[in-house]
Design an enzyme around this catalytic site. Structure first.
Site, PDB file in Angstrom:
ATOM      1  N   ARG A 227      51.611  -1.148  22.212  1.00 24.33           N
ATOM      2  CA  ARG A 227      50.302  -1.018  22.838  1.00 24.33           C
ATOM      3  C   ARG A 227      49.076  -1.000  22.016  1.00 24.33           C
ATOM      4  O   ARG A 227      49.218  -0.609  21.019  1.00 24.33           O
ATOM      5  CB  ARG A 227      50.309   0.561  23.605  1.00 24.33           C
ATOM      6  CG  ARG A 227      51.617   0.730  24.589  1.00 24.33           C
ATOM      7  CD  ARG A 227      51.807   2.219  24.874  1.00 24.33           C
ATOM      8  NE  ARG A 227      52.962   2.322  25.786  1.00 24.33           N
ATOM      9  CZ  ARG A 227      54.001   2.992  25.314  1.00 24.33           C
ATOM     10  NH1 ARG A 227      54.238   3.145  23.862  1.00 24.33           N
ATOM     11  NH2 ARG A 227      55.240   2.931  26.158  1.00 24.33           N
ATOM     12  N   LYS A 251      53.356   7.100  22.670  1.00 26.27           N
ATOM     13  CA  LYS A 251      52.873   8.121  23.664  1.00 26.27           C
ATOM     14  C   LYS A 251      53.745   9.498  23.326  1.00 26.27           C
ATOM     15  O   LYS A 251      55.004   9.407  22.932  1.00 26.27           O
ATOM     16  CB  LYS A 251      53.456   7.991  25.226  1.00 26.27           C
ATOM     17  CG  LYS A 251      52.724   6.701  25.580  1.00 26.27           C
ATOM     18  CD  LYS A 251      52.708   6.300  27.159  1.00 26.27           C
ATOM     19  CE  LYS A 251      51.918   5.488  27.631  1.00 26.27           C
ATOM     20  NZ  LYS A 251      52.278   4.989  28.948  1.00 26.27           N
ATOM     21  N   HIS A 326      47.391  -5.543  27.090  1.00 27.15           N
ATOM     22  CA  HIS A 326      48.756  -5.310  27.538  1.00 27.15           C
ATOM     23  C   HIS A 326      49.482  -6.363  28.078  1.00 27.15           C
ATOM     24  O   HIS A 326      50.601  -6.284  28.270  1.00 27.15           O
ATOM     25  CB  HIS A 326      48.378  -4.186  28.832  1.00 27.15           C
ATOM     26  CG  HIS A 326      49.499  -3.057  28.606  1.00 27.15           C
ATOM     27  ND1 HIS A 326      49.860  -2.256  27.838  1.00 27.15           N
ATOM     28  CD2 HIS A 326      50.458  -2.798  29.758  1.00 27.15           C
ATOM     29  CE1 HIS A 326      50.703  -1.358  28.275  1.00 27.15           C
ATOM     30  NE2 HIS A 326      51.168  -1.811  29.446  1.00 27.15           N
ATOM     31  N   ARG A 329      51.882  -7.573  25.582  1.00 26.07           N
ATOM     32  CA  ARG A 329      52.899  -6.866  25.749  1.00 26.07           C
ATOM     33  C   ARG A 329      54.024  -7.229  26.565  1.00 26.07           C
ATOM     34  O   ARG A 329      55.097  -7.463  26.407  1.00 26.07           O
ATOM     35  CB  ARG A 329      52.515  -5.360  25.875  1.00 26.07           C
ATOM     36  CG  ARG A 329      53.728  -4.366  25.727  1.00 26.07           C
ATOM     37  CD  ARG A 329      53.017  -2.842  25.909  1.00 26.07           C
ATOM     38  NE  ARG A 329      54.009  -1.861  26.468  1.00 26.07           N
ATOM     39  CZ  ARG A 329      54.732  -1.024  25.672  1.00 26.07           C
ATOM     40  NH1 ARG A 329      54.576  -1.414  24.501  1.00 26.07           N
ATOM     41  NH2 ARG A 329      55.443  -0.296  26.031  1.00 26.07           N
ATOM     42  N   HIS A 352      59.846   2.361  25.790  1.00 25.59           N
ATOM     43  CA  HIS A 352      60.009   3.086  27.012  1.00 25.59           C
ATOM     44  C   HIS A 352      60.728   3.974  26.939  1.00 25.59           C
ATOM     45  O   HIS A 352      61.915   4.140  26.632  1.00 25.59           O
ATOM     46  CB  HIS A 352      60.125   1.887  27.985  1.00 25.59           C
ATOM     47  CG  HIS A 352      59.303   0.834  28.279  1.00 25.59           C
ATOM     48  ND1 HIS A 352      59.546  -0.358  28.816  1.00 25.59           N
ATOM     49  CD2 HIS A 352      57.841   1.005  28.455  1.00 25.59           C
ATOM     50  CE1 HIS A 352      58.329  -1.136  28.902  1.00 25.59           C
ATOM     51  NE2 HIS A 352      57.431  -0.160  28.746  1.00 25.59           N
ATOM     52  N   TYR A 361      60.565  -6.249  33.791  1.00 23.79           N
ATOM     53  CA  TYR A 361      60.488  -7.583  33.347  1.00 23.79           C
ATOM     54  C   TYR A 361      61.661  -8.512  33.487  1.00 23.79           C
ATOM     55  O   TYR A 361      61.464  -9.781  33.567  1.00 23.79           O
ATOM     56  CB  TYR A 361      60.135  -7.228  31.799  1.00 23.79           C
ATOM     57  CG  TYR A 361      59.109  -6.392  31.229  1.00 23.79           C
ATOM     58  CD1 TYR A 361      57.980  -6.993  31.341  1.00 23.79           C
ATOM     59  CD2 TYR A 361      59.281  -5.238  30.895  1.00 23.79           C
ATOM     60  CE1 TYR A 361      56.629  -6.258  30.958  1.00 23.79           C
ATOM     61  CE2 TYR A 361      58.176  -4.497  30.228  1.00 23.79           C
ATOM     62  CZ  TYR A 361      56.947  -4.900  30.494  1.00 23.79           C
ATOM     63  OH  TYR A 361      55.848  -4.285  30.000  1.00 23.79           O
TER      64      TYR A 361
END
Length: 380
Positions: A227, A251, A326, A329, A352, A361
């Protein structure tokens, strides 16, 4: 106490608040701050998520306050639905869904600590979000984007070599160093297209440093799928060139180690050896980010907005579809799946927490699946 105004007043009142209402709103701000402290201590959320949740809750409480609901005990499910209706007019459904989650969590916390006796947001439904497929570049477009950025950075070195030759006709012209793009693919059919799109030679060492930085940013974003916020937080010591890995803080301050390839390694080395020190030396007095891997023009840690502008400008220069960081990514994840990577491996690489997030994806890479199906199945 509830207000005696009708629903239309509640939905569209954006007027100034009185001094009494402002005082009441101070109490609501205090409760919101307590809720954010609770999230920080118990949920392990990242700073960006905490800021977003705080802003969402404050927006809801301010709306309630302006419409006469200055006490949390006066806020009902009907009032919150009116707030949602007011938001729906100028917010995307994804933003509205996040705000509802934040407000629902706030009122659940308020019930738990005894500020209110019942949770009015408990049955508040989250708006359904359309499952849109992410925008991606195909592999040829990604190659073209990175080649253009790499060649732009090395045009300056070629220009310096030409100037040196002109100054001394007796000296042999030095051989220009190859760029990571050249190392990546020596005889690509895109090479002539890319070189024709590279702008005029750069003028100063600082411009050369910025070009090297931009090429390294693009290479690392695509190579790792990280990110943009993760990229800007990387320090020099987080990069292990020997093992071709970088430590990334994602995150919730969760850390992971992500591998990267030779082109990204070469671009980052060039930036560290020939670009980063130029910016540090030029702004030695004001520089406070000596540990940051990527620096802005004033030698401070680069801002996320600058990275986004770099990617947009690079896409325009390479004449590929306009993309944000993004999207690189998304592109990296899709290309890895197309190349046969396992879904769990891509999940680990991207950081993730849920496999469902990574699974989107697989829909993007359906064209590659159809192509392999046509090649492998006798009755395709």
């Amino acid at each position: 106490m509830t207000s005696g105004r009708n629903n239309n007043d509640l939905l569209f009142d954006d007027g100034l608040v009185s001094s009494t209402e402002a005082c009441d709103f101070c109490d609501l701000r205090y409760h919101c701050a307590r809720y954010v402290d609770y999230l920080r201590a118990n949920k392990g959320l990242g700073s960006a998520t905490l800021r977003a949740y705080s802003a969402d809750v404050l927006q809801c409480l301010e709306w309630c306050n302006r419409n006469g609901f200055c006490d949390l005990r006066a806020v009902s499910t009907s009032v919150l639905r009116q707030w949602m209706y007011w938001l729906n007019k100028n917010h995307a459904r994804s933003s509205l869904a996040r705000k509802v989650v934040a407000v629902r969590g706030f009122f659940a916390w308020a019930t738990h600590v005894g500020l209110i006796s019942a949770n009015p947001a408990q049955i508040l439904a989250t708006p359904k979000i359309a499952n849109e497929l992410p925008t991606v570049l195909d592999e040829a477009q990604a190659q073209k984007l990175l080649d253009c950025a790499d060649n732009c950075a090395y045009e300056f070195a070629d220009d310096c070599a030409q100037d040196s030759t002109e100054q001394s006709s007796k000296q042999k012209k030095p051989r220009a160093q190859k760029s990571p793009a050249t190392n990546r693919q020596e005889n690509t059919p895109l090479k002539s297209q890319v070189k024709s799109q590279v702008k005029s030679p750069l003028k100063s060492p600082q411009e050369h440093a910025i070009a090297l930085r931009n090429a390294a940013i693009l290479e690392l974003l695509y190579a790792t799928g990280m990110r943009v916020g993760e990229l800007t937080s990387i320090n020099v010591q987080d990069v292990d060139f020997e093992n071709h890995t970088v430590k990334v803080t994602g995150k919730g301050n969760k850390q992971r180690v992500v591998p990267f390839g030779v082109p990204a390694a070469n671009a980052c080395k060039e930036w560290l050896e020939h670009g980063r020190n130029v910016l540090l030396e030029k702004h030695a007095e004001s520089s406070t980010s000596s540990q940051a891997l990527f620096l802005g023009a004033r030698a401070k840690r680069i801002d996320q907005r600058i990275v986004r502008s770099i990617v947009h400008a690079a896409a325009a220069a390479a004449n590929v579809p306009d993309v944000a960081p993004h999207a690189l990514r998304h592109s990296a994840a899709t290309h890895m799946l197309n190349g046969g990577a396992d879904l769990r491996e891509v999940q680990e690489l991207l950081g993730h927490s849920s496999l469902n997030t990574t699974q989107r994806y697989t829909h993007v890479s359906i064209q590659a699946l159809k192509q392999r199906y046509s090649q492998a199945f006798p009755r395709a």
